[in-house]
Design an enzyme around this catalytic site. Structure first.
Site, mmCIF file in Angstrom:
data_model
loop_
_atom_site.group_PDB
_atom_site.id
_atom_site.type_symbol
_atom_site.label_atom_id
_atom_site.label_comp_id
_atom_site.label_asym_id
_atom_site.label_seq_id
_atom_site.Cartn_x
_atom_site.Cartn_y
_atom_site.Cartn_z
ATOM 1 N N LYS A 141 1.108 -1.051 0.171
ATOM 2 C CA LYS A 141 -0.480 0.057 0.151
ATOM 3 C C LYS A 141 0.797 1.535 0.288
ATOM 4 O O LYS A 141 1.652 1.535 1.199
ATOM 5 C CB LYS A 141 -0.934 -0.127 0.768
ATOM 6 C CG LYS A 141 -1.953 -1.004 0.939
ATOM 7 C CD LYS A 141 -3.106 -0.883 2.634
ATOM 8 C CE LYS A 141 -4.651 -1.189 1.714
ATOM 9 N NZ LYS A 141 -4.387 -2.732 1.251
ATOM 10 N N ASP B 196 -1.145 -2.593 -3.703
ATOM 11 C CA ASP B 196 -2.001 -2.666 -3.852
ATOM 12 C C ASP B 196 -3.084 -0.950 -4.112
ATOM 13 O O ASP B 196 -2.683 0.022 -4.759
ATOM 14 C CB ASP B 196 -3.195 -2.693 -2.370
ATOM 15 C CG ASP B 196 -4.214 -3.690 -2.265
ATOM 16 O OD1 ASP B 196 -4.863 -3.706 -2.723
ATOM 17 O OD2 ASP B 196 -4.567 -3.660 -0.868
ATOM 18 N N GLN C 164 -10.390 -2.189 -9.544
ATOM 19 C CA GLN C 164 -11.011 -1.622 -9.135
ATOM 20 C C GLN C 164 -12.174 -2.186 -9.635
ATOM 21 O O GLN C 164 -12.603 -1.120 -10.518
ATOM 22 C CB GLN C 164 -11.527 -1.276 -8.254
ATOM 23 C CG GLN C 164 -10.370 -1.358 -6.877
ATOM 24 C CD GLN C 164 -10.820 0.025 -6.141
ATOM 25 O OE1 GLN C 164 -10.666 0.082 -4.466
ATOM 26 N NE2 GLN C 164 -9.892 1.219 -5.915
ATOM 27 N N ARG D 105 -4.538 -7.830 -10.552
ATOM 28 C CA ARG D 105 -5.095 -8.354 -9.883
ATOM 29 C C ARG D 105 -6.564 -7.816 -9.174
ATOM 30 O O ARG D 105 -6.394 -6.489 -9.886
ATOM 31 C CB ARG D 105 -4.644 -8.762 -8.315
ATOM 32 C CG ARG D 105 -5.852 -8.147 -7.179
ATOM 33 C CD ARG D 105 -4.469 -8.401 -5.181
ATOM 34 N NE ARG D 105 -6.224 -9.002 -4.828
ATOM 35 C CZ ARG D 105 -6.589 -8.755 -3.599
ATOM 36 N NH1 ARG D 105 -7.031 -6.956 -4.322
ATOM 37 N NH2 ARG D 105 -7.263 -8.541 -2.987
ATOM 38 N N LYS E 189 -13.402 -6.293 -6.424
ATOM 39 C CA LYS E 189 -14.084 -5.413 -6.772
ATOM 40 C C LYS E 189 -14.312 -3.870 -6.231
ATOM 41 O O LYS E 189 -14.970 -3.365 -6.996
ATOM 42 C CB LYS E 189 -15.860 -6.516 -6.295
ATOM 43 C CG LYS E 189 -16.442 -7.286 -7.145
ATOM 44 C CD LYS E 189 -17.842 -7.492 -6.411
ATOM 45 C CE LYS E 189 -18.516 -9.044 -6.639
ATOM 46 N NZ LYS E 189 -19.717 -9.108 -6.224
ATOM 47 N N THR F 135 -12.347 -12.465 -5.573
ATOM 48 C CA THR F 135 -13.707 -12.554 -5.133
ATOM 49 C C THR F 135 -13.855 -13.335 -4.670
ATOM 50 O O THR F 135 -13.185 -14.528 -4.201
ATOM 51 C CB THR F 135 -14.290 -12.260 -6.236
ATOM 52 O OG1 THR F 135 -15.707 -12.445 -5.546
ATOM 53 C CG2 THR F 135 -14.107 -13.055 -7.169
ATOM 54 N N ARG G 130 -12.673 -2.827 10.066
ATOM 55 C CA ARG G 130 -12.398 -2.794 8.553
ATOM 56 C C ARG G 130 -13.745 -3.722 8.276
ATOM 57 O O ARG G 130 -14.223 -3.648 7.167
ATOM 58 C CB ARG G 130 -11.465 -1.888 7.902
ATOM 59 C CG ARG G 130 -10.548 -0.677 8.002
ATOM 60 C CD ARG G 130 -9.729 -0.136 7.422
ATOM 61 N NE ARG G 130 -8.763 -0.863 6.919
ATOM 62 C CZ ARG G 130 -7.360 -0.409 8.677
ATOM 63 N NH1 ARG G 130 -7.730 0.105 9.135
ATOM 64 N NH2 ARG G 130 -6.560 -1.364 8.823
#
Length: 306
Positions: free
Chosen positions: A91, A125, A154, A175, A178, A221, A283
């Site tokens: 990240k 990411d 995404q 990668r 959703k 997913t 989260r």
């Protein structure tokens, strides 16, 4: 039940940290690197691949960003010592993207060089919409420099329709997930803000087009109907199984995960670890209210037992 679970998710800040920690053991390898090593070894022994995430959110100081970089370097050393091949999830904000962008990129490059030396791949990411273009630009630069790196996309974002075209032309490793961030409806594909199933046609289109373009695709997913549609398409098109893998979070939909592995598909498990177990857990609970319902039930049961 859904309403009750949603209410439970909103009440999570009132739940004792000790109970959150107990539940989180299923979804997080642990607080320490040794905890992660144990879980990684067990998953590899079962035939799974792994992606490792050092837990931590947006760095608020240079010292915090430098500490995160050291944590990744220690992880790489441990993987090498254990002779374990895994992938790193990176990240950018945790490495200082919002503090000093050039310094952040230097830290990522340091991590990628160390990883490449030991035959370890990484994936950048994707975070909220404010970071999307910067993540794509960083990935393009690292990819051009020959680092073994991929990028997350995404499917719920409208802009992914355009972003993926360039990546397909370069046959980039990607990668596809959703998307989990609470973005304004103007950024999302039609219906996605109210119905997660509305993302599925876009997800399938991105996966199929990327595979046809010659990309390696991580299919990230837990949506069972979506997985069924994709496995049928993959079989009908006779896509070689070395060109894709399914990716799932640690502790989530384990029966489905095991079934995919038993069918001969490559399956990668996302393994988070680190001191930020509480932030990560809360989260995940908010993303999946069913977990919140389970925690509330456990809390009530423990009080009744007193």
């Amino acid at each position: 039940m859904r309403i009750l679970n949603t209410m439970a998710a909103r009440a999570i800040p009132l739940v004792p940290r000790s109970l959150i920690q107990k539940i989180s053991r299923r979804y997080i390898a642990g607080a320490s690197l040794d905890d992660a090593r144990t879980r990684i070894h067990a998953l590899h022994a079962e035939g799974f691949r792994t992606t490792i995430d050092v837990l931590g959110e947006t760095a608020t100081s240079t010292a915090q960003a430098e500490s995160m970089a050291r944590d990744y370097l220690h992880l790489i050393e441990a993987l090498c010592a254990d002779n374990e091949t895994a992938e790193l999830s990176i990240k950018l904000t945790a490495l200082g993207l919002h503090l000093d962008e050039p310094a952040c990129m230097a830290r990522v490059a340091l991590i990628l060089r160390a990883a490449a030396t030991h035959g370890i791949r990484a994936c950048i990411d994707m975070e909220d919409i404010r970071c999307t273009q910067k993540a794509l630009d960083a990935f393009a630069a690292f990819e051009a420099n020959g680092y073994p790196v991929g990028i997350a996309l995404q499917a719920y974002l409208k802009r992914t329709d355009d972003d993926i075209v360039t990546l397909q032309a370069r046959q980039s490793r990607m990668r596809i997930c959703k998307g989990i961030y609470a973005e304004a409806a103007e950024h999302l594909v039609d219906g996605a803000s109210k119905n997660r199933a509305a993302i599925n046609p876009h997800f399938i289109r991105h996966v199929s087009n990327a595979l046809r373009a010659g990309c390696f695709v991580g299919i990230a997913t837990h949506d069972a109907p979506l997985i069924d549609m994709l496995t049928r398409w993959l079989e009908d098109e006779r896509i070689d199984r070395s060109r894709f893998e399914f990716q799932m979070l640690l502790g989530v939909c384990e029966k489905q995960r095991d079934a995919l592995l038993a069918q001969g598909f490559n399956v990668r498990v996302y393994v988070p670890y680190g001191q930020d177990w509480y932030g990560y857990s809360t989260r995940r609970i908010k993303e999946n209210p069913r977990i919140a319902g389970y925690i509330l039930s456990a809390l009530l049961s423990s009080r009744r037992a007193r």
